[in-house]
Motif scaffolding. Structure first.
Motif, short mmCIF file in Angstrom:
data_model
loop_
_atom_site.label_atom_id
_atom_site.label_comp_id
_atom_site.label_asym_id
_atom_site.label_seq_id
_atom_site.Cartn_x
_atom_site.Cartn_y
_atom_site.Cartn_z
N UNK A 25 1.09 -14.78 -1.00
CA UNK A 25 1.48 -13.41 -0.65
C UNK A 25 0.30 -12.51 -1.04
N UNK A 26 -0.27 -11.79 -0.07
CA UNK A 26 -1.43 -10.94 -0.35
C UNK A 26 -1.05 -9.48 -0.25
N UNK A 27 -1.62 -8.65 -1.12
CA UNK A 27 -1.34 -7.21 -1.08
C UNK A 27 -2.64 -6.49 -0.75
N UNK A 28 -2.57 -5.51 0.16
CA UNK A 28 -3.80 -4.79 0.56
C UNK A 28 -4.10 -3.69 -0.44
N UNK A 29 -5.36 -3.23 -0.40
CA UNK A 29 -5.72 -2.06 -1.25
C UNK A 29 -6.03 -0.86 -0.37
N UNK A 30 -5.33 -0.80 0.77
CA UNK A 30 -5.55 0.33 1.69
C UNK A 30 -4.97 1.59 1.05
N UNK A 31 -5.77 2.63 1.04
CA UNK A 31 -5.35 3.88 0.39
C UNK A 31 -4.19 4.51 1.15
N UNK A 32 -3.45 5.32 0.44
CA UNK A 32 -2.34 6.05 1.07
C UNK A 32 -2.86 7.14 1.99
N UNK A 33 -1.97 7.90 2.54
CA UNK A 33 -2.34 8.92 3.53
C UNK A 33 -2.96 10.17 2.86
N UNK A 34 -2.83 10.27 1.52
CA UNK A 34 -3.28 11.51 0.87
C UNK A 34 -4.78 11.46 0.60
N UNK A 35 -5.49 12.41 1.16
CA UNK A 35 -6.94 12.45 1.07
C UNK A 35 -7.37 13.03 -0.28
N UNK A 36 -8.38 12.39 -0.88
CA UNK A 36 -8.90 12.94 -2.13
C UNK A 36 -9.83 14.11 -1.79
#
Length: 275
Positions: A25-36
């Motif tokens: 089972x792999x989990x991504x490190x894609x950032x959320x929709x909130x821009x820094x």
């Protein structure tokens, strides 16, 4: 082979008969929709897409590496997931080209892309998996039948011939009909002590009475059962010892029906001709 994916996670494994094995089972490190702060919208979008690409690549490479060593035994790769990602990954050719050839045309919607998603995929794709399994059975039975009519066939059938071939380590693939019944029973005669080391073996169903002694013909009263194991299990154990692949053939196809009626439910594709 089974694979589920969305942008946040992925999982893959295999289903064989009634058994489902989830390998990873792999989990991504894609950032959320909130821009820094300080990042432009375009740059942020590009970073997200890059992270998604890397995750899809990582997940498909892991799955491909797991499946490739046993590719000849994989009938199809079935893909699912909760959204459009599954179709994007197939369309954009993330999978190894040998794996891609086996991807089923239909993809399936499932609620999650983790272990429970893999299990849901098996349920949703049940009919397709059933068709794939029956097709694989037809192919292997046709391979046996084609081999059988050759001048020096790498094939045999019938209990005695198959046991002999298994003992010699000559069986590549053992075909066992799911309609095969009976136990392999070790017997001894109390009257004359017949058999190797005082016993002999016969295949009997639960309904059959114990046979008379083949040596002194004493009635079944003098014959005693020493041990009993399912006939299919005893053959599977012999197959394991000689590194033989065992394929169970259902009785739902014409070829499967032919195996039980024409060949006593047992057939073998050999490593070399025995004659």
């Amino acid at each position: 082979a089974l694979f589920v994916i969305d942008r946040s996670e992925a999982a893959y494994g295999i289903a064989s008969g009634k058994r489902i094995h989830v390998q990873e089972h792999l989990v991504s490190n894609i950032m959320g929709k909130h821009r820094q702060g300080g990042q432009s919208a375009q740059r942020f979008e590009r970073l997200i897409e890059e992270a998604a690409h890397n995750f899809f690549k990582r997940a498909t490479e892991h799955a491909s590496s797991y499946w490739l060593p046993n590719l000849e035994h994989i009938q199809a790769v079935i893909i699912g997931g909760p959204g459009a990602t599954k179709d994007f990954v197939v369309k954009n050719e993330y999978f190894h080209h040998e794996i891609a050839k086996k991807i089923a045309k239909t993809t399936f919607d499932v609620g999650y892309s983790n272990e429970s998603g893999v299990r849901e995929l098996v349920e949703n794709a049940g009919q397709l998996m059933g068709e794939i399994e029956l097709d694989a059975e037809r192919q292997i039975m046709n391979r046996f039948l084609t081999e059988l009519i050759r001048t020096h066939p790498k094939a045999t059938y019938g209990e005695m011939m198959i046991k002999d071939a298994l003992n010699k380590g000559a069986v590549d693939t053992l075909l066992i009909s799911e309609g095969l019944r009976g136990n392999s029973v070790e017997l001894e005669c109390k009257k004359c002590g017949h058999g190797d080391e005082g016993s002999w073996e016969e295949r009997l169903t639960r309904q059959q009475e114990l046979p008379a002694c083949p040596n002194c013909e004493a009635s079944n009263d003098a014959v005693r059962e020493r041990s009993s194991v399912s006939f299919i299990d005893s053959l599977s154990m012999m197959a394991e010892e000689s590194n033989t692949e065992v394929v169970y053939i259902s009785i739902d196809t014409e070829e499967g029906s032919q195996l039980i009626q024409g060949f006593g439910g047992l057939a073998a594709i050999l490593r070399y001709p025995l004659m």
